[in-house]
Design a protein around this motif. Structure first.
Motif, PDB file in Angstrom:
ATOM      1  N   ARG A 114      51.396  26.875  39.451  1.00  0.00           N
ATOM      2  CA  ARG A 114      50.600  25.859  38.765  1.00  0.00           C
ATOM      3  C   ARG A 114      50.469  26.122  37.261  1.00  0.00           C
ATOM      4  NH1 ARG A 114      51.395  22.983  43.034  1.00  0.00           N
ATOM      5  NH2 ARG A 114      49.671  22.653  44.484  1.00  0.00           N
ATOM      6  N   HIS A 115      50.629  27.407  36.879  1.00  0.00           N
ATOM      7  CA  HIS A 115      50.470  27.782  35.475  1.00  0.00           C
ATOM      8  C   HIS A 115      51.484  28.876  35.155  1.00  0.00           C
ATOM      9  CE1 HIS A 115      46.612  25.656  35.599  1.00  0.00           C
ATOM     10  NE2 HIS A 115      46.362  26.329  36.711  1.00  0.00           N
ATOM     11  N   ARG A 116      51.789  29.022  33.888  1.00  0.00           N
ATOM     12  CA  ARG A 116      52.636  30.125  33.447  1.00  0.00           C
ATOM     13  C   ARG A 116      51.957  31.446  33.774  1.00  0.00           C
ATOM     14  NH1 ARG A 116      51.868  32.583  28.830  1.00  0.00           N
ATOM     15  NH2 ARG A 116      50.885  30.748  27.875  1.00  0.00           N
ATOM     16  N   ALA A 117      52.724  32.372  34.330  1.00  0.00           N
ATOM     17  CA  ALA A 117      52.163  33.669  34.697  1.00  0.00           C
ATOM     18  C   ALA A 117      51.515  34.332  33.487  1.00  0.00           C
ATOM     19  CB  ALA A 117      53.246  34.576  35.278  1.00  0.00           C
ATOM     20  N   GLY A 118      50.282  34.802  33.680  1.00  0.00           N
ATOM     21  CA  GLY A 118      49.552  35.484  32.622  1.00  0.00           C
ATOM     22  C   GLY A 118      48.773  34.584  31.704  1.00  0.00           C
ATOM     23  N   ARG A 119      48.944  33.263  31.844  1.00  0.00           N
ATOM     24  CA  ARG A 119      48.299  32.358  30.893  1.00  0.00           C
ATOM     25  C   ARG A 119      46.796  32.289  31.086  1.00  0.00           C
ATOM     26  NH1 ARG A 119      48.626  25.766  30.849  1.00  0.00           N
ATOM     27  NH2 ARG A 119      47.248  25.439  29.071  1.00  0.00           N
ATOM     28  N   ARG A 120      46.347  32.204  32.360  1.00  0.00           N
ATOM     29  CA  ARG A 120      44.934  31.985  32.604  1.00  0.00           C
ATOM     30  C   ARG A 120      44.553  32.499  33.982  1.00  0.00           C
ATOM     31  NH1 ARG A 120      43.645  25.814  32.877  1.00  0.00           N
ATOM     32  NH2 ARG A 120      41.735  26.668  33.768  1.00  0.00           N
ATOM     33  N   TYR A 121      43.264  32.584  34.209  1.00  0.00           N
ATOM     34  CA  TYR A 121      42.731  32.924  35.530  1.00  0.00           C
ATOM     35  C   TYR A 121      42.792  31.684  36.410  1.00  0.00           C
ATOM     36  CZ  TYR A 121      39.181  33.977  39.086  1.00  0.00           C
ATOM     37  OH  TYR A 121      38.519  34.162  40.257  1.00  0.00           O
ATOM     38  N   HIS A 122      43.421  31.831  37.567  1.00  0.00           N
ATOM     39  CA  HIS A 122      43.460  30.752  38.550  1.00  0.00           C
ATOM     40  C   HIS A 122      43.452  31.404  39.925  1.00  0.00           C
ATOM     41  CE1 HIS A 122      44.112  26.733  40.096  1.00  0.00           C
ATOM     42  NE2 HIS A 122      45.130  27.167  40.828  1.00  0.00           N
ATOM     43  N   TYR A 123      42.318  31.343  40.594  1.00  0.00           N
ATOM     44  CA  TYR A 123      42.125  32.041  41.862  1.00  0.00           C
ATOM     45  C   TYR A 123      43.182  31.605  42.862  1.00  0.00           C
ATOM     46  CZ  TYR A 123      39.462  34.295  45.605  1.00  0.00           C
ATOM     47  OH  TYR A 123      39.054  35.111  46.637  1.00  0.00           O
ATOM     48  N   SER A 124      43.826  32.583  43.513  1.00  0.00           N
ATOM     49  CA  SER A 124      44.927  32.265  44.414  1.00  0.00           C
ATOM     50  C   SER A 124      44.788  33.020  45.731  1.00  0.00           C
ATOM     51  CB  SER A 124      46.274  32.607  43.768  1.00  0.00           C
ATOM     52  OG  SER A 124      47.337  32.364  44.675  1.00  0.00           O
ATOM     53  N   ASN A 125      44.397  32.296  46.775  1.00  0.00           N
ATOM     54  CA  ASN A 125      44.390  32.883  48.114  1.00  0.00           C
ATOM     55  C   ASN A 125      45.805  33.231  48.562  1.00  0.00           C
ATOM     56  OD1 ASN A 125      41.578  32.913  49.156  1.00  0.00           O
ATOM     57  ND2 ASN A 125      41.681  30.723  48.739  1.00  0.00           N
ATOM     58  N   VAL A 126      46.749  32.342  48.268  1.00  0.00           N
ATOM     59  CA  VAL A 126      48.117  32.589  48.714  1.00  0.00           C
ATOM     60  C   VAL A 126      48.690  33.839  48.050  1.00  0.00           C
ATOM     61  CG1 VAL A 126      49.298  31.161  46.980  1.00  0.00           C
ATOM     62  CG2 VAL A 126      50.296  31.454  49.243  1.00  0.00           C
ATOM     63  N   GLY A 127      48.242  34.145  46.834  1.00  0.00           N
ATOM     64  CA  GLY A 127      48.700  35.353  46.159  1.00  0.00           C
ATOM     65  C   GLY A 127      48.348  36.605  46.944  1.00  0.00           C
ATOM     66  N   PHE A 128      47.170  36.622  47.547  1.00  0.00           N
ATOM     67  CA  PHE A 128      46.778  37.799  48.320  1.00  0.00           C
ATOM     68  C   PHE A 128      47.442  37.816  49.695  1.00  0.00           C
ATOM     69  CE2 PHE A 128      44.025  39.064  45.039  1.00  0.00           C
ATOM     70  CZ  PHE A 128      43.738  40.398  45.279  1.00  0.00           C
ATOM     71  N   GLY A 129      47.810  36.639  50.214  1.00  0.00           N
ATOM     72  CA  GLY A 129      48.638  36.643  51.404  1.00  0.00           C
ATOM     73  C   GLY A 129      49.944  37.374  51.140  1.00  0.00           C
ATOM     74  N   LEU A 130      50.534  37.128  49.973  1.00  0.00           N
ATOM     75  CA  LEU A 130      51.779  37.795  49.603  1.00  0.00           C
ATOM     76  C   LEU A 130      51.565  39.277  49.325  1.00  0.00           C
ATOM     77  CD1 LEU A 130      53.284  35.033  47.278  1.00  0.00           C
ATOM     78  CD2 LEU A 130      53.844  35.505  49.673  1.00  0.00           C
ATOM     79  N   LEU A 131      50.436  39.653  48.761  1.00  0.00           N
ATOM     80  CA  LEU A 131      50.152  41.079  48.540  1.00  0.00           C
ATOM     81  C   LEU A 131      50.010  41.824  49.864  1.00  0.00           C
ATOM     82  CD1 LEU A 131      47.661  40.929  45.526  1.00  0.00           C
ATOM     83  CD2 LEU A 131      49.979  41.882  45.514  1.00  0.00           C
ATOM     84  N   GLY A 132      49.439  41.158  50.874  1.00  0.00           N
ATOM     85  CA  GLY A 132      49.381  41.783  52.189  1.00  0.00           C
ATOM     86  C   GLY A 132      50.770  42.052  52.733  1.00  0.00           C
ATOM     87  N   GLU A 133      51.687  41.128  52.507  1.00  0.00           N
ATOM     88  CA  GLU A 133      53.071  41.332  52.934  1.00  0.00           C
ATOM     89  C   GLU A 133      53.729  42.459  52.139  1.00  0.00           C
ATOM     90  OE1 GLU A 133      56.742  40.735  54.955  1.00  0.00           O
ATOM     91  OE2 GLU A 133      54.613  40.485  55.421  1.00  0.00           O
ATOM     92  N   LEU A 134      53.385  42.578  50.858  1.00  0.00           N
ATOM     93  CA  LEU A 134      53.872  43.696  50.052  1.00  0.00           C
ATOM     94  C   LEU A 134      53.459  45.027  50.672  1.00  0.00           C
ATOM     95  CD1 LEU A 134      54.967  45.012  47.386  1.00  0.00           C
ATOM     96  CD2 LEU A 134      52.669  44.647  46.442  1.00  0.00           C
TER      97      LEU A 134
END
Length: 457
Positions: free
Chosen positions: A146-166
């Motif tokens: 939704r935004h350029r990486a590092g540009r702003r804070y945007h809460y992401s549940n899906v991001g932590f789903g991927l971190l769990g897979e990491l």
């Protein structure tokens, strides 16, 4: 592990805290609530109101903790970093190929600055059965950014789903197993689980205009589970509050935990009130006796709300758990901490003299950055602090390194190297090219650009 000792706050304090909890449960119409205050690694106060399964909830009654799960996943990621198995600046795709996150780094995922969408594709994930990781990744596309990486804070549940897979891929084990074995078990958090066990509260929605309840669904969210799957108890979250406050019990290096509590992104610059670190939400709260800096997380899932905060400076924490989808109106957590501060303000630690090495003792006192006066003080374990005499300017603390230099811990000089340079002309400090001298622009020291030989006039 938390020692569950009762009666650790004064009777008047306990009464004030219970009244605050009772007001919240009654006015917000919450089926049941539990709350606790943690002090010096122990439960100092516990309170409960309402009924869960027909009984007054206890310290071992489970509630869903929602996004507090993210803090557990974040610690698992940081353990991998400390072991050298990944770098926070690595793009996620280096370790989880095929994820459409572009160049978003692990650090950006931890701090919700990756630019990823807040929710996964498909149906409302919090109310429906989950899908496998491969299906989640396969359903994501370029529009997931939704935004350029590092540009702003945007809460992401899906991001932590991927971190769990990491975590799962780096450990070759399910993320929840890694969290249980590496974090929960060493901390004594044996009642924190991915699915409920008795006794547990049932999640409800409370009708907005009538005093009736509607049960909320509960599912295994599979790929999205790292974003909010866990259930826990007041006793276990008290252990977690103690951990966040600094009682790491060898689960994590203290300096790594401190790194996680540093603001990676804040709302309002220097006047920030809320921010986010590496997996932890951050709050600055001004109460009756000054400003606290809190780290922790809130949690929300259908039928449940939860909060846990810790103040490392005072070694205190606060938490509450409720089985309602929405409606908790007041800042219950902050009010409980304010009650503790007002009724039982902490005593300062007793001052006592300390041994200081002679080579450090001779460095103490005034130094000058050009004409600006600074003061150097010695801290424990050969640490140093360099602060402007006026109180305004670049102040930093420094930790000693084995090679005889110091590294900045905070402020403008965080991460920068401080060296003590001795020569025939005397001694000066070299701080990332800036030279500090014992006299303003001391001509006996090699100040960059030189000093006018005519001197002050």
């Amino acid at each position: 592990m938390i020692a569950e000792v009762g009666g650790m706050v004064l009777e008047g304090t306990a009464r004030a805290m219970l009244r605050r909890l009772a007001i919240e449960q009654a006015q917000s119409r919450v089926p049941s609530m539990v709350a606790a205050v943690v002090r010096n690694g122990q439960i100092a106060w516990f309170g409960a109101r309402g009924r869960a399964g027909g009984q007054r909830p206890e310290r071992d009654t489970q509630y869903r903790i929602g996004s507090i799960t993210k803090t557990l996943v974040a610690v698992a990621v940081m353990r991998l970093r400390d072991e050298g198995r990944l770098n926070l600046l690595d793009p996620l795709d280096k370790h989880v190929p095929g994820t459409p996150v572009g160049e978003a780094t692990i650090a950006q995922l931890l701090s919700h600055t990756s630019g990823l969408t807040a929710e996964p594709p498909g149906a409302w994930w919090e109310r429906t059965p989950g899908v496998a990781v491969a299906e989640l990744i396969g359903a994501m596309g370029p529009e997931s950014a939704r935004h350029r990486a590092g540009r702003r804070y945007h809460y992401s549940n899906v991001g932590f789903g991927l971190l769990g897979e990491l975590v799962a891929r780096k450990r070759s084990a399910p993320w929840e197993q890694v969290v249980r074995e590496e974090i929960l078990r060493p901390l004594g958090m044996r009642d924190t689980t991915p699915r409920p066990r008795p006794p547990h509260a049932i999640g409800y929605a409370v009708h907005p205009w009538a005093d009736v309840l509607l049960p909320e669904p509960e599912n295994d969210h599979v790929a999205m589970a790292p974003a909010g799957q866990m259930w826990s108890t007041a006793a276990d979250l008290a252990c977690w509050a103690a951990f966040v406050a600094g009682d790491t019990a060898e689960v994590l290096r203290p300096e790594t935990l401190a790194e996680m509590r540093e603001p990676a992104i804040v709302e309002d610059g220097d006047s920030w009130i809320r921010g986010y670190g590496l997996g932890f939400q951050l709050v600055r709260h001004t109460g009756p006796r000054g400003t606290r800096r809190l780290a922790g997380h809130t949690g929300s899932m259908p039928g449940f709300l939860a909060t846990v905060w810790a103040d490392p400076a005072e070694g205190v924490g606060v938490l509450w758990l409720a089985n309602t989808t929405s409606g908790v109106r007041g800042p219950l957590d902050l009010d409980l901490l304010d009650i503790l501060s007002e009724h039982e303000p902490p005593l300062p630690a007793e001052w006592e003299p300390a041994e200081v090495d002679d080579d450090l003792l001779e460095l103490t006192g005034p130094w000058y950055w050009g004409p600006a006066p600074y003061v150097l003080r010695v801290l424990p374990r050969r640490g140093l602090s360099l602060t402007p005499v006026s109180g305004k300017g670049r102040a930093s603390r420094f930790a000693a390194r084995d090679d005889g230099t110091w590294v900045g811990l905070d402020g403008y000089y965080a991460g920068e190297t401080l060296r003590v340079v001795r020569s025939d002309g005397g001694v000066h400090l070299d701080l990332n090219t800036f030279v500090f001298t014992r006299e303003p622009y001391d001509p006996q020291v090699p100040v960059p650009g030189g000093v006018d030989p005519r001197g002050w006039r």
